[in-house]
Design a protein around this motif. Structure first.
Motif, short mmCIF file in Angstrom:
data_model
loop_
_atom_site.label_atom_id
_atom_site.label_comp_id
_atom_site.label_asym_id
_atom_site.label_seq_id
_atom_site.Cartn_x
_atom_site.Cartn_y
_atom_site.Cartn_z
N ALA A 33 -23.84 -59.49 -36.01
CA ALA A 33 -22.39 -59.41 -36.04
C ALA A 33 -21.84 -59.97 -34.73
O ALA A 33 -22.27 -59.55 -33.65
N ILE A 34 -20.93 -60.92 -34.83
CA ILE A 34 -20.25 -61.48 -33.67
C ILE A 34 -18.81 -60.99 -33.73
O ILE A 34 -18.04 -61.39 -34.62
N GLY A 90 -10.12 -61.89 -30.52
CA GLY A 90 -9.20 -62.98 -30.79
C GLY A 90 -8.38 -62.76 -32.05
O GLY A 90 -8.59 -61.78 -32.78
N PRO A 91 -7.45 -63.67 -32.35
CA PRO A 91 -6.55 -63.51 -33.49
C PRO A 91 -7.19 -63.77 -34.84
O PRO A 91 -6.64 -63.39 -35.87
N ARG A 145 -11.56 -59.01 -40.72
CA ARG A 145 -10.86 -58.38 -39.60
C ARG A 145 -11.13 -56.89 -39.68
O ARG A 145 -11.03 -56.28 -40.75
N ILE A 146 -11.47 -56.27 -38.57
CA ILE A 146 -11.81 -54.85 -38.54
C ILE A 146 -10.95 -54.13 -37.51
O ILE A 146 -10.53 -54.71 -36.51
N ASP A 147 -10.69 -52.85 -37.78
CA ASP A 147 -9.94 -52.03 -36.84
C ASP A 147 -10.84 -51.57 -35.70
O ASP A 147 -12.03 -51.33 -35.89
N GLN A 182 -9.99 -56.58 -34.57
CA GLN A 182 -10.93 -57.57 -34.05
C GLN A 182 -11.38 -58.49 -35.19
O GLN A 182 -11.27 -58.15 -36.37
N THR A 183 -11.91 -59.64 -34.80
CA THR A 183 -12.48 -60.57 -35.77
C THR A 183 -13.99 -60.41 -35.76
O THR A 183 -14.61 -60.35 -34.71
#
Length: 280
Positions: free
Chosen positions: A202-203, A207-208, A252-254, A262-263
């Motif tokens: 997982a990276i 960022g947006p 996208r995760i909280d 986060q991405t």
């Protein structure tokens, strides 16, 4: 019948995302259902055709870029090697990293040439931890230059574990980490072993993330939000993931409600039984 005729005209103009509802239960309704099925099938065929054409163009561009890059890389590597020999310092970490990166890039270019020719290189099994270390060493100078906080977490269970093609893992992971560093200031890479038979990486970055208008086609050739980009990196990552017996996806995760979402890009690969270098 008039509405059906209008719908067929819309489909004929290339808009396959149409649907018509017929309230009756007679031959007209059957005809309407047939038109809807035709529209859906044409939409699937059109998407398949676009992917095929994109792959052909990808092969052509890959070939052209690879030939030019290989000539430049040869000159760059010779210059670095000459400087390394003439340098007074007995050991220079950054020169060693530069040489290693040039060698990896040269191998990637060679593989691009094979892709352009419609071929595939032989598999080169390798240790997962060695591939991860290679990427970590190669991207560290870039992280320092961009002032990115890059953190790695590698599961101890991955020691002595192997994937079917180490260069594919190196290329895919490098691409994903570099993309994250270009978009964020905090990047975390977590590599774990799942059920003793799969690698999960997982990276995660702050960022947006990709723009919503290209989110569903992110791994298709030539889809990019970067003005200078060609949209070739992530399709090659997807190709590498398939070769490794895994997949790549993103979401996208909280972050526990702190500092926004986060991405996350996730790369998986199948772990194989054979270890090509037991003593390594």
């Amino acid at each position: 019948l008039t509405r059906l005729g209008q719908q067929v005209d819309v489909i004929a103009e290339g808009d396959f995302d149409t649907h018509i509802s017929v309230a009756t239960h007679d031959e007209v309704a059957v005809l309407g259902d047939g038109v809807d099925r035709m529209s859906s099938q044409l939409q699937q065929m059109w998407a398949s055709l676009n992917r095929t054409q994109g792959e052909k163009l990808l092969h052509q561009i890959a070939g052209g870029l690879a030939h030019q890059l290989r000539n430049s890389l040869t000159g760059a590597r010779m210059a670095v090697e000459l400087h390394h020999k003439n340098c007074n310092s007995p050991s220079d970490e950054f020169l060693d990293v530069a040489l290693a990166q040039l060698e990896q890039t040269d191998d990637s270019v060679r593989r691009l040439l094979l892709v352009a020719a419609g071929k595939q290189d032989d598999d080169h099994p390798g240790l997962i931890t060695v591939a991860i270390d290679d990427v970590r060493n190669s991207v560290s100078p870039t992280a320092k230059h961009l002032h990115v906080d890059l953190v790695w977490h590698v599961d101890d269970q991955l020691a002595d574990q192997t994937v079917v093609d180490s260069p594919s893992l190196t290329a895919a992971l490098s691409n994903l980490v570099l993309n994250a560093m270009q978009a964020a200031k905090q990047v975390t890479v977590r590599a774990t072993c799942i059920n003793n038979d799969h690698l999960h990486i997982a990276i995660i970055d702050d960022g947006p993330g990709p723009p919503s208008e290209i989110a569903d086609e992110l791994f298709e050739p030539f889809v990019t939000s970067k003005p200078e980009g060609l949209g070739l990196g992530l399709p090659l990552v997807a190709r590498a993931a398939t070769r490794l017996g895994g997949e790549v996806k993103w979401d996208r995760i909280d972050r526990d409600g702190h500092n926004g979402p986060q991405t996350r890009f996730e790369l998986t690969a199948k772990i194989i039984a054979d270890n090509p270098n037991p003593k390594q």
